[in-house]
Design a protein around this motif. Structure first.
Motif, PDB file in Angstrom:
ATOM      1  N   VAL A 125      38.748  27.542  68.407  1.00 22.64           N
ATOM      2  CA  VAL A 125      37.909  27.043  69.490  1.00 22.64           C
ATOM      3  C   VAL A 125      37.909  25.520  69.394  1.00 22.64           C
ATOM      4  O   VAL A 125      37.212  24.949  68.552  1.00 22.64           O
ATOM      5  CB  VAL A 125      36.471  27.589  69.360  1.00 22.64           C
ATOM      6  N   LEU A 170      38.468  19.431  66.451  1.00 23.10           N
ATOM      7  CA  LEU A 170      38.124  18.536  67.561  1.00 23.10           C
ATOM      8  C   LEU A 170      39.388  17.913  68.152  1.00 23.10           C
ATOM      9  O   LEU A 170      40.409  17.794  67.471  1.00 23.10           O
ATOM     10  CB  LEU A 170      37.198  17.416  67.068  1.00 23.10           C
ATOM     11  N   GLY A 209      35.424  30.431  64.595  1.00 33.30           N
ATOM     12  CA  GLY A 209      34.234  29.594  64.479  1.00 33.30           C
ATOM     13  C   GLY A 209      34.571  28.249  63.872  1.00 33.30           C
ATOM     14  O   GLY A 209      35.745  27.900  63.816  1.00 33.30           O
ATOM     15  N   PRO A 210      33.634  27.501  63.403  1.00 41.39           N
ATOM     16  CA  PRO A 210      32.203  27.785  63.434  1.00 41.39           C
ATOM     17  C   PRO A 210      31.652  27.593  64.844  1.00 41.39           C
ATOM     18  O   PRO A 210      31.950  26.601  65.493  1.00 41.39           O
ATOM     19  CB  PRO A 210      31.628  26.736  62.480  1.00 41.39           C
ATOM     20  N   ARG A 258      35.012  23.134  68.393  1.00 38.99           N
ATOM     21  CA  ARG A 258      34.238  23.746  67.318  1.00 38.99           C
ATOM     22  C   ARG A 258      35.090  23.842  66.043  1.00 38.99           C
ATOM     23  O   ARG A 258      34.755  23.266  65.025  1.00 38.99           O
ATOM     24  CB  ARG A 258      33.754  25.146  67.720  1.00 38.99           C
ATOM     25  N   THR A 259      36.187  24.617  66.120  1.00 37.36           N
ATOM     26  CA  THR A 259      37.025  24.797  64.938  1.00 37.36           C
ATOM     27  C   THR A 259      37.764  23.496  64.598  1.00 37.36           C
ATOM     28  O   THR A 259      37.858  23.106  63.439  1.00 37.36           O
ATOM     29  CB  THR A 259      38.062  25.918  65.177  1.00 37.36           C
ATOM     30  N   ALA A 281      40.880  30.323  72.059  1.00 31.06           N
ATOM     31  CA  ALA A 281      39.591  30.635  71.422  1.00 31.06           C
ATOM     32  C   ALA A 281      39.454  32.127  71.108  1.00 31.06           C
ATOM     33  O   ALA A 281      38.887  32.504  70.085  1.00 31.06           O
ATOM     34  CB  ALA A 281      38.440  30.195  72.321  1.00 31.06           C
ATOM     35  N   GLY A 299      30.468  31.015  75.359  1.00 32.50           N
ATOM     36  CA  GLY A 299      29.803  30.698  76.627  1.00 32.50           C
ATOM     37  C   GLY A 299      30.410  31.399  77.823  1.00 32.50           C
ATOM     38  O   GLY A 299      30.044  31.127  78.960  1.00 32.50           O
ATOM     39  N   MET A 300      31.338  32.291  77.577  1.00 38.17           N
ATOM     40  CA  MET A 300      32.099  32.861  78.676  1.00 38.17           C
ATOM     41  C   MET A 300      31.452  34.095  79.295  1.00 38.17           C
ATOM     42  O   MET A 300      31.635  34.350  80.479  1.00 38.17           O
ATOM     43  CB  MET A 300      33.478  33.226  78.155  1.00 38.17           C
ATOM     44  N   ILE A 340      32.305  22.826  75.923  1.00 34.89           N
ATOM     45  CA  ILE A 340      32.595  22.689  74.487  1.00 34.89           C
ATOM     46  C   ILE A 340      33.621  21.586  74.205  1.00 34.89           C
ATOM     47  O   ILE A 340      33.435  20.784  73.298  1.00 34.89           O
ATOM     48  CB  ILE A 340      33.052  24.040  73.876  1.00 34.89           C
ATOM     49  N   GLY A 395      35.062  29.029  82.712  1.00 40.91           N
ATOM     50  CA  GLY A 395      34.649  30.243  82.014  1.00 40.91           C
ATOM     51  C   GLY A 395      33.169  30.383  81.797  1.00 40.91           C
ATOM     52  O   GLY A 395      32.738  31.203  81.015  1.00 40.91           O
ATOM     53  N   LEU A 396      32.365  29.582  82.477  1.00 42.09           N
ATOM     54  CA  LEU A 396      30.914  29.667  82.240  1.00 42.09           C
ATOM     55  C   LEU A 396      30.271  30.349  83.438  1.00 42.09           C
ATOM     56  O   LEU A 396      30.199  29.770  84.514  1.00 42.09           O
ATOM     57  CB  LEU A 396      30.373  28.251  82.062  1.00 42.09           C
ATOM     58  N   ASN A 436      33.018  25.071  81.125  1.00 38.03           N
ATOM     59  CA  ASN A 436      32.519  25.142  79.759  1.00 38.03           C
ATOM     60  C   ASN A 436      32.557  23.743  79.142  1.00 38.03           C
ATOM     61  O   ASN A 436      33.548  23.042  79.263  1.00 38.03           O
ATOM     62  CB  ASN A 436      33.407  26.101  78.963  1.00 38.03           C
TER      63      ASN A 436
END
Lengths: 486, 276
Positions: free
Chosen positions: A218, A224, B87-88, A221-222, A177, B220-221, A406, A244-245, A404
């Motif tokens: 990511v 799946l 991103g996005p 996001r970028t 990411a 979020g890190m 995501i 990482g949160l 995290n």
């Protein structure tokens, strides 16, 4: 070099030379300087070469420790390195940041009567020898299998899984990411404990094995996870996204300027090189007095990083006593030597506003230890009326990290646990999704580099078996049963 | 490396870029942003995606020069590259049929608002856009916004064009004169969003705002972008960037935006010196 075997315990454990505390807080350069060749040799001779070595079991990636040490005894450092590389793609990193005192060295037979063999220091010595002399001892990538594996995250779990799978001939792509690969090795662990050019070099070794690394991607996001299978042609996915949160304390005033997470503090300094501001563009906030909250390695890293940014004082506040600190003994010792003020049995209750939205101090309460809690450690209990204020303009919160969401939240059918961690078999890395594996902190919660690497390695073995079943049904184990009926 | 295929000036210090980023373009939805690093040694900073084209693999970004990093970005020319674009990121805007939607833009907020207004219109909402700027010269994307709404209303602080006053005042006036809205989206400088929320709060109109706190990683890190919404601490990068404006603690966010003010000034002074 033939020499009589030394009598067990007759040679003392060799010390690691270090920069003096005064010299090292003035710089970010590495604290531990590495063993000199003659000292490393002497240390290697301490190994008993046990017939049943317990140290191997103590190693999460099962390095054949006596075998590599024997080669150091024989002055065959290339051979020693080959043994390391067989089990571990990143020995220069592990030799520095593994908690050997809790692993291989804790079960060293010599350690029962004397001090254990300094296995970690020897590992670092061998890995550095290879690195500094530019030797190319990497195993050849296996014959191409035609299978593609996606690795999500380029931290310790992902790197170790990638190395194993590349050696087996699979086409491996790591998706990262951030703009630089390495995960916590790059954004979290400071330069003075793990120089970043060493990380870069070990990652380059993986590239030489054919591993591709795509930064700025990511997953979730970028791209799946489902798209990795359906559109990008991957046959398996390994998730090693880490923990990482950052957790915060959830006490009043935490949104004041000057309060930040250890992740933010360390990322600014390590990844973004904020220590060099304004020569680089990312700043970091360091007041005259810095307080770090927490007792783990991250807290110690943050405190020692803060010291090097030259405030007047750095304090470390921990709610239990020194004995319960989860950080490595060596790092606690280093932090103390360098001048971090330890405030044990102390818990923050609120951050104090200077009247303009900036941190002016932290109100704390003293604690005492009560009965053991679920973790087996004695529970800290506040002492009523013991409140006092620590003046500080910067507070770094290092009380742990969660998972995290995501990747998990964008991957249907991937089960997560109570804390949002991905549910995976700790031995195999298998998740609730076919072809999706996971390991490291995203499964276990925040732990150590080497445990994540161990998980990556174990999962790689399962991924390999899984890919073989895609080829024709029989796994290697299955095939072995057929070919060796006896 | 991410190529700048087109660049134009929208207003003084405000630039529109078309950037090659095929993976981002493919998945982008209104409301999302990218993290950009212009060059080695540069900061990571967020920019909302204004538009995307899956076919050409490009995204549009609008940036206003406010500090060193946005200044560096402004100097990157067509055919040159941005070092990193990730991103996005963030959650997409909740776009569905609300009925009558008012989209309020202040200054450069017109850029992120554009895809949202278009999205709102495309799903059948009756969309009013209220576009404001300090003066006519600084107003951006007026023509583009006109094509994605049913009614466009203009306000300038100095009255050089349209309503003389703030967008929040114009909004209040329109509501008082009988217009009603079921949903509002406000994007712009913090005081502007706060002022809009004061108006919409008065009439109980659910209002979404897009927040722009300092970010490092955007995934979020780091927690640097934490904001307080209805008393709960949330991360703008993963829980937002859009939040219920009626619950946002604007005062605390406004303080947090000043966190690195001194360092920003220091960077700018260095740039000025080197440039001189």
């Amino acid at each position: 070099m033939a020499r009589d075997k030394a009598k067990p315990g007759s040679i003392p454990r060799q010390k690691m030379p270090e920069q003096s505390p005064l010299a090292r807080v003035a710089t970010f350069s590495e604290v531990a300087l590495g063993l000199a060749p003659d000292i490393a040799h002497l240390e290697s001779e301490r190994c008993l070469m046990c017939k049943k070595p317990t140290c191997i079991e103590g190693c999460p990636v099962s390095i054949d420790i006596p075998s590599f040490i024997q080669r150091v005894v024989n002055d065959d450092l290339e051979g020693a390195a080959r043994v390391l590389f067989e089990s571990n793609a990143l020995p220069a990193i592990c030799g520095r940041v593994c908690p050997q005192e809790d692993q291989c060295e804790s079960v060293c037979v010599l350690g029962k009567k004397f001090e254990p063999v300094a296995i970690g220091r020897l590992e670092r010595f061998v890995a550095d020898y290879v690195r500094e002399n530019g030797l190319d001892l990497l195993p050849n990538p296996g014959q191409a299998t035609g299978h593609k594996v996606a690795i999500i995250g380029s931290g310790p779990a992902g790197l170790s899984a990638a190395g194993e799978l590349a050696k087996l001939g699979h086409a491996v792509t790591i998706f990262e990411a951030l703009h630089k690969p390495g995960g916590v090795l790059v954004y979290g662990i400071p330069e003075f404990r793990l120089p970043k050019d060493i990380v870069a070099q070990e990652i380059d070794n993986l590239r030489k094995l054919g591993v591709e690394i795509e930064t700025n991607v990511v997953i979730g996001r970028t791209v799946l996870v489902d798209e990795l299978f359906a559109e990008e042609g991957f046959d398996a996915v390994f998730i090693g996204t880490g923990a990482g949160l950052p957790y915060f304390l959830d006490i009043p005033g935490e949104d004041l300027n000057g309060v930040c997470s250890a992740n933010e503090f360390l990322t600014r300094v390590n990844l973004m090189k904020a220590y060099d501001f304004p020569n680089v563009d990312t700043p970091v906030h360091v007041g005259n007095n810095v307080t770090v909250i927490g007792g783990g390695n991250t807290a110690l890293d943050a405190a020692r990083t803060a010291l090097r940014l030259k405030p007047e004082k750095v304090s470390l506040v921990y709610r239990r006593s020194r004995e319960e600190m989860p950080g490595r003994a060596e790092e606690i010792h280093h932090a103390e030597e360098e001048g971090v003020d330890f405030q044990m049995l102390t818990n923050p209750v609120r951050f104090i506003d200077n009247g303009e939205g900036w941190l002016a101090g932290m109100e704390c309460v003293r604690m005492e230890l009560g009965e053991p809690d679920d973790s087996g450690r004695r529970r800290p209990i506040p002492i009523e009326g013991s409140n006092f204020v620590i003046h500080c303009e910067t507070a770094v919160v290092a009380v742990g990290n969660g998972a995290n969401q995501i990747v998990a939240s964008t991957t249907p059918g991937l089960d997560t646990g109570r804390h949002g961690n991905i549910v995976a078999d700790e031995e195999t890395g298998a998740t609730s999704r076919d072809g999706v594996f996971a390991g490291g902190d995203i499964v276990t919660g925040a732990a150590t580099v080497i445990l994540a690497m161990g998980a990556g390695k174990k999962a790689a073995a399962t991924v390999h078996q899984y890919l073989l079943t895609l080829d024709g049904g029989a796994t290697e184990n299955g095939a072995a049963e057929i070919t060796s009926p006896g | 490396m991410y190529k700048i295929v087109e660049k134009r000036t929208l207003a003084p210090l405000t630039t529109w870029f078309l950037v090659e980023a095929p993976l981002v373009a493919k998945r982008h939805k209104p409301g999302q942003f990218v993290l950009v690093r212009v060059c080695e040694g540069g900061e990571r900073f967020p920019l909302t995606i204004v538009d995307s084209d899956k076919e050409t693999g490009t995204i549009a970004l609008v940036s206003q020069e406010v500090g060193k990093s946005t200044g560096l970005l402004a100097k990157v020319e067509e055919g040159e590259f941005l070092l990193d674009v990730a991103g996005p990121l963030g959650k997409p805007t909740d776009i569905h049929q609300f009925g009558r939607v008012v989209c309020v833009a202040g200054g450069i907020g017109a850029a992120p608002l554009f895809p949202i207004a278009r999205g709102m219109k495309n799903v059948g909402n009756d969309v009013t856009v209220i576009l404001g700027a300090r003066n006519e010269e600084l107003m951006i994307l007026r023509e583009e916004l006109e094509t994605v709404c049913h009614a466009l209303r203009i306000a300038t602080d100095d009255g050089s064009v349209g309503f003389h006053g703030f967008v929040s005042q114009l909004l209040d006036e329109r509501i008082q004169s009988g217009e009603s809205y079921d949903h509002a989206v406000a994007i712009g400088p913090l005081p502007m969003m706060e002022a809009v929320c004061k108006v919409t709060g008065k009439y109980n109109i659910p209002t979404i705002v897009s927040l722009n706190p300092v970010m490092v990683d955007g995934t979020g890190m780091c927690g640097g972008c934490r904001v307080k919404v209805h008393g709960e601490t949330l991360f703008a990068c993963v829980d937002g960037p859009e939040f219920d404006g009626l619950g946002v603690d604007f005062a605390s966010l406004s303080h947090r935006l000043k966190m690195y003010h001194k360092q920003e000034q220091c960077s700018l002074q260095r740039v000025a010196k080197e440039g001189a």
